[in-house]
Scaffold this active site. Structure first.
Site, short mmCIF file in Angstrom:
data_model
loop_
_atom_site.label_atom_id
_atom_site.label_comp_id
_atom_site.label_asym_id
_atom_site.label_seq_id
_atom_site.Cartn_x
_atom_site.Cartn_y
_atom_site.Cartn_z
N THR A 159 0.85 -1.20 0.00
CA THR A 159 0.00 0.00 0.00
C THR A 159 0.88 1.24 0.00
O THR A 159 2.10 1.16 0.17
CB THR A 159 -0.97 0.02 1.19
OG1 THR A 159 -1.99 0.99 0.95
CG2 THR A 159 -0.27 0.35 2.50
N ALA A 182 -5.45 3.01 6.65
CA ALA A 182 -5.03 4.18 5.86
C ALA A 182 -6.24 4.68 5.09
O ALA A 182 -6.75 3.99 4.21
CB ALA A 182 -3.90 3.79 4.91
N CYS A 211 -2.70 -3.35 -2.65
CA CYS A 211 -3.19 -4.52 -1.89
C CYS A 211 -3.18 -5.79 -2.74
O CYS A 211 -3.88 -6.75 -2.43
CB CYS A 211 -4.59 -4.26 -1.33
SG CYS A 211 -4.66 -2.81 -0.26
#
Length: 240
Positions: A102, A185, A201
């Site tokens: 990420t 996040a 991801c």
């Protein structure tokens, strides 16, 4: 004895490695104390001495441009060379959370709950869903309908339409002896162009979005932070 008091800390814009080290120190101290308490039997109902409890922390911050790779991730999901990383003023860290790769950067709210789940509930699935729910409720307060995409963690928009589904919040946590670290996040108004340098991801066919992208205007991170903080405290039954 359950201790639901949570110490809130806002670390502002902080280097990822510095924040990681600070997290690790709090996490390690909490696990150490918890182990000592159990070894001494202070958590036993028959213990009659003075109770010592573990503490809980809720940390909000933003990071300069950084890509992080979870334990189950693949390095090839980073689509940049070391030279290209430097050109973009970004760094890369393999870390010890769950999940894949990420991005973190200015305009993205990063939340690190360091909680002893024995103080709340010992269910990691419920823990993840509760973090997601706090973000979903926050989005609703700003008029954005968020939800969950079956089979994936995080918070999504248009999750019921595979062609339109896009992610607005990523989750990745670590848990040991029911003590958590890392977290979520939440894209408020980051530069979404940085997501084009990774397979976010590990999902190749889904877009990433932000509150700014959906609303057509910037949302102050501080404003979104206060709303999210309120929902987290309510959902977990946290005490200030």
């Amino acid at each position: 004895m359950k201790n639901k008091q949570v110490f809130f800390e806002d670390w502002g814009l902080i280097d990822y490695k510095e924040a990681w080290d600070r997290q690790e120190a709090i996490f390690a101290a909490t696990v150490k104390l918890k182990t000592e308490l159990r070894n001494r039997g202070e958590n036993d109902a028959s213990f009659t001495g003075i109770k010592t409890v573990t503490h809980n922390y809720l940390i909000f911050c933003e990071h300069p441009h950084v890509y992080t790779l979870g334990k189950s991730g693949k390095k090839e999901h980073l689509l940049l060379t070391e030279d290209q990383l430097a050109e973009k003023h970004a760094v890369f860290y393999p870390i010890n959370r769950g999940g894949d790769i990420t991005y973190h950067g200015p305009g993205q709210l990063v939340v690190y709950p360091i909680l002893d789940l024995d103080n709340f509930f010992t269910d990691i699935h419920l823990y993840l869903r509760t973090l997601e729910e706090a973000v979903i409720l926050t989005l609703a307060d700003f008029g954005i309908p968020g939800g969950r995409y079956p089979g994936y963690t995080g918070v999504w928009l248009d999750a019921d339409d595979p062609q339109k589904a896009r992610k607005i919040c990523a989750l990745g946590v670590r848990c040991s002896r029911w003590v958590t670290m890392h977290g979520l996040a939440f894209n408020i108004n980051p530069n979404l162009g940085y997501f084009k340098n990774i397979i976010p991801c590990g999902i190749e066919d889904k877009a990433v979005t932000s509150m700014e992208q959906e609303l057509g205007k910037k949302v102050p991170v501080k404003e979104a932070s206060e709303v999210l903080k309120r929902h987290l405290y309510i959902l977990f039954g946290m005490l200030a």
